[in-house]
Enzyme design. Sequence first.
Site, mmCIF file in Angstrom:
data_model
loop_
_atom_site.group_PDB
_atom_site.id
_atom_site.type_symbol
_atom_site.label_atom_id
_atom_site.label_comp_id
_atom_site.label_asym_id
_atom_site.label_seq_id
_atom_site.Cartn_x
_atom_site.Cartn_y
_atom_site.Cartn_z
ATOM 1 N N HIS A 198 62.791 -19.805 169.833
ATOM 2 C CA HIS A 198 63.224 -19.331 168.490
ATOM 3 C C HIS A 198 64.849 -19.287 168.523
ATOM 4 O O HIS A 198 65.202 -18.681 167.474
ATOM 5 C CB HIS A 198 62.511 -18.033 168.719
ATOM 6 C CG HIS A 198 62.605 -17.194 167.119
ATOM 7 N ND1 HIS A 198 63.318 -15.856 166.845
ATOM 8 C CD2 HIS A 198 61.918 -17.587 166.040
ATOM 9 C CE1 HIS A 198 63.026 -15.658 165.536
ATOM 10 N NE2 HIS A 198 62.110 -16.482 165.017
ATOM 11 N N LYS A 200 68.373 -20.298 167.312
ATOM 12 C CA LYS A 200 68.914 -21.149 166.296
ATOM 13 C C LYS A 200 70.337 -21.298 166.713
ATOM 14 O O LYS A 200 71.363 -20.026 166.291
ATOM 15 C CB LYS A 200 68.716 -20.344 164.860
ATOM 16 C CG LYS A 200 67.214 -19.993 164.681
ATOM 17 C CD LYS A 200 66.995 -18.547 164.572
ATOM 18 C CE LYS A 200 65.520 -18.176 164.572
ATOM 19 N NZ LYS A 200 64.766 -18.499 163.455
ATOM 20 N N ASP A 205 81.688 -30.176 168.042
ATOM 21 C CA ASP A 205 83.103 -30.628 168.981
ATOM 22 C C ASP A 205 83.203 -29.434 170.185
ATOM 23 O O ASP A 205 84.394 -29.149 170.453
ATOM 24 C CB ASP A 205 84.380 -30.908 168.113
ATOM 25 C CG ASP A 205 84.139 -31.887 167.377
ATOM 26 O OD1 ASP A 205 83.213 -32.806 167.606
ATOM 27 O OD2 ASP A 205 84.899 -32.252 166.340
ATOM 28 N N HIS A 446 64.695 -11.213 156.683
ATOM 29 C CA HIS A 446 64.861 -12.005 157.832
ATOM 30 C C HIS A 446 65.631 -11.864 158.770
ATOM 31 O O HIS A 446 65.752 -12.492 159.963
ATOM 32 C CB HIS A 446 64.569 -13.493 157.523
ATOM 33 C CG HIS A 446 64.155 -14.530 158.323
ATOM 34 N ND1 HIS A 446 65.034 -15.464 159.298
ATOM 35 C CD2 HIS A 446 62.984 -14.714 158.809
ATOM 36 C CE1 HIS A 446 64.268 -15.993 160.157
ATOM 37 N NE2 HIS A 446 62.972 -15.918 159.806
ATOM 38 N N LYS A 448 68.415 -10.347 161.548
ATOM 39 C CA LYS A 448 67.966 -9.848 162.964
ATOM 40 C C LYS A 448 69.457 -9.279 163.455
ATOM 41 O O LYS A 448 70.094 -10.207 163.968
ATOM 42 C CB LYS A 448 67.329 -10.562 163.886
ATOM 43 C CG LYS A 448 66.013 -11.142 163.326
ATOM 44 C CD LYS A 448 66.371 -12.630 163.623
ATOM 45 C CE LYS A 448 65.161 -13.489 162.852
ATOM 46 N NZ LYS A 448 63.881 -12.941 162.204
ATOM 47 N N ASP A 453 77.561 2.293 166.964
ATOM 48 C CA ASP A 453 78.602 3.481 166.754
ATOM 49 C C ASP A 453 79.741 2.974 165.846
ATOM 50 O O ASP A 453 80.976 3.001 165.818
ATOM 51 C CB ASP A 453 79.363 3.513 168.185
ATOM 52 C CG ASP A 453 78.396 4.562 169.087
ATOM 53 O OD1 ASP A 453 77.754 5.136 168.287
ATOM 54 O OD2 ASP A 453 78.545 4.456 170.285
#
Length: 550
Positions: A198, A200, A205, A446, A448, A453
């Site tokens: 999962h 991504k 470079d 979507h 996440k 704090d």
Amino acid sequence: MAKTKAVHCNSRRCCAKNLQEPCNLNTGMRHWHRHTLALLALLLLLGGCSSLPTDFDKPVSHALADTSQSRLSQSLQPLLALNPDRSGFRTLRAGEAAFVARLRLIQAAEQSLDLQYYIWHDDLTGRTLFNQLLAAADRGVRVRILLDDLDTAGKDQVLRTIDAHPRVEIRVYNPFANRDNRLGDFAGDTRRINRRMHNKTMTADNIVTIFGGRNIGDEYFAAARDVGFGDMDALAVGPIAEEVSTQFDLYWNSQWAYPIAAFDWGKPISPAEFAAFRAHSDEFLEEAKMSEYAEVIRQFDMDALASIDQIDWTWSEWLLVYDQPSKVQAKKVDAETHLAPKLKMGMDRTQRDLIIVSPYFVPGDDITDYLLSLVDRGVRVRILTNSLQANDVSLVHAGYMRYRRALITGGVELYEYKADANPVVRQQRKDQRDRNRIGRSKASLHAKFFGFDETYLFIGSFNLDGRSVALNSELGAYYASPAEARELSEFFDEAAYDVAYRVLLNGDGKLEWVTVREGTELRLNREPDTTWWKRFSTGILRFIVPESQL
């Protein structure tokens, strides 16, 4: 928060209070939820599964150690010298800006591009990025593409053709052995196939990287009309890019990554087939330049990567964490090698304010109790997840709804994203809010990320559910960004009702959804914006679907 080297992660069962022990969180396979167990059993009886290839070339390769001569690297050196032992971060909130960043990163690369994705759609944005990757390879850039194999069904020919470029190599993670009967593979080899990559990431470079929640596809970049995903990525420069590259190499060279050329295709891609594909791809790009979306993204003139040193970076120490690729066969969670325990460490250290944004949120009894224990010691806990209508997987919502009452009773502030919300959560800068955008019929959360704090952020691919803990490999990073963390906290107090419903208990102890529409407070006593049938069917699933199968 002191910088430390990346932490690798692997796991099998879901987490308990310490995100290390087994419990009964959501461990199902979201994208297979429409297929019944009966159908899978039938396919198993009819077909069985093929064997994965064993005799193929798979050269070991690593991130380029010296990219100091690339213009990206040289332009950043003065900034890096002023910020020793730190990396620079810039959140990518609007989908259009996230697409522009990827496009410009590909166009700016001179030596290497490493891309790792769970989903890569064959649509406007997906095809455009593939075209530009081939153009980068033409310039001499080494391009490595690692894709989870779940989403490659029907795309083998395209991937093989792109892979035919001498400067491009494509590998698939944890592949289906039978390329033409994937459901049969899923039925015959369920335990392995149920575990996916999962992560991504995109790194250019070995000095600039993008990581976070977005896959490659129109709905992630605000280019689709049917649905728009509110999402979050981070563009980062400096030493963290090298750590992301180390993670990429670990997956790329692992035994679970197979070259797309390793499978029995009968015959190789011919020069004529490759030339025809390139011609078609270039024609598509010219059409894409004339599209409505092309006009929209021209308005999102985020700092060009040609002047990357002018971007308004947040400089911080960081902690990059990720699961090991061996999560495919791991049997337990280990704090030294898994992402989930490192995320809990951040929660443990929270003193005042914890914000959780997770589109798929199925906490289970133990994580629910843990969150309530944080409230008991004085931490304000706020959670944003999808409403039933906004959730693209109703089965996940059926698992989540079991815990709403306990969370609210225990003092957690719970919000559910509206299906008609702006598809980003306060994500456009003030100077972008009046720009034209592609209209969409439905919004879905979507993104996440976590806030701690009003100081630290954690951005990545991790959902607070059993699949992220136990089955899918994930990646994310902590870094300090007080201004953005405070803005996130203020959003819940000042603007959450614009994009979400606050879920409360009324005087009779029943759930109600509170929001503001056109300046007027609105209170609902049922799942908002849903049909009777959707509420009924999801409510039934709440009682009969085991969380281990979600």
